[in-house]
Design a protein around this motif. Sequence first.
Motif, mmCIF file in Angstrom:
data_model
loop_
_atom_site.group_PDB
_atom_site.id
_atom_site.type_symbol
_atom_site.label_atom_id
_atom_site.label_comp_id
_atom_site.label_asym_id
_atom_site.label_seq_id
_atom_site.Cartn_x
_atom_site.Cartn_y
_atom_site.Cartn_z
ATOM 1 N N GLU A 52 -5.575 10.449 11.979
ATOM 2 C CA GLU A 52 -6.439 9.292 11.732
ATOM 3 C C GLU A 52 -7.525 9.189 12.804
ATOM 4 O OE1 GLU A 52 -3.799 5.984 9.360
ATOM 5 O OE2 GLU A 52 -3.549 6.064 11.537
ATOM 6 N N ASP A 56 -11.222 10.121 11.943
ATOM 7 C CA ASP A 56 -11.734 8.773 11.706
ATOM 8 C C ASP A 56 -11.469 8.332 10.264
ATOM 9 O OD1 ASP A 56 -12.928 6.348 12.381
ATOM 10 O OD2 ASP A 56 -14.915 7.025 11.746
ATOM 11 N N VAL A 57 -10.197 8.456 9.866
ATOM 12 C CA VAL A 57 -9.762 8.037 8.533
ATOM 13 C C VAL A 57 -8.532 7.149 8.669
ATOM 14 C CG1 VAL A 57 -10.662 10.084 7.348
ATOM 15 C CG2 VAL A 57 -8.314 10.098 8.212
ATOM 16 N N LYS A 80 -9.881 11.635 1.985
ATOM 17 C CA LYS A 80 -10.295 10.517 2.845
ATOM 18 C C LYS A 80 -11.704 10.726 3.382
ATOM 19 C CE LYS A 80 -6.331 8.380 2.577
ATOM 20 N NZ LYS A 80 -6.171 7.122 1.862
ATOM 21 N N LEU A 81 -12.009 11.958 3.775
ATOM 22 C CA LEU A 81 -13.361 12.253 4.303
ATOM 23 C C LEU A 81 -14.415 12.097 3.207
ATOM 24 C CD1 LEU A 81 -12.646 15.332 6.603
ATOM 25 C CD2 LEU A 81 -13.203 13.000 7.323
ATOM 26 N N LYS A 84 -15.520 8.504 2.563
ATOM 27 C CA LYS A 84 -16.226 7.775 3.639
ATOM 28 C C LYS A 84 -17.692 7.571 3.312
ATOM 29 C CE LYS A 84 -15.452 8.573 7.942
ATOM 30 N NZ LYS A 84 -15.292 9.217 9.217
#
Length: 84
Positions: A52, A56-57, A80-81, A84
């Motif tokens: 995480e 940065d997730v 997740k990326l 974003k």
Amino acid sequence: MNKEELIAKLKEIIKPYTTNTEAYDNLTEKTDFINDLNINSANLVDIVLDIEEAFDVVIDNTDMERMLDVKTAVEIIETKLAAK
């Protein structure tokens, strides 16, 4: 970030937690965190927290429970990326 770069970064994150250096050195998408790398469930949580932070997730509990091998971890991180 392509898949190879993602796996390389993931490998750096995993390194402090594994006791099986042979499996670590031969890590592939099929590598299982618990069975192959001898990572216990408490350390698996630490790995998720490190993922995480590094990417940065935010990884929810459902995804965390699925994240038992390299392939699934990569798929979750890529999803997740992309969101974003």
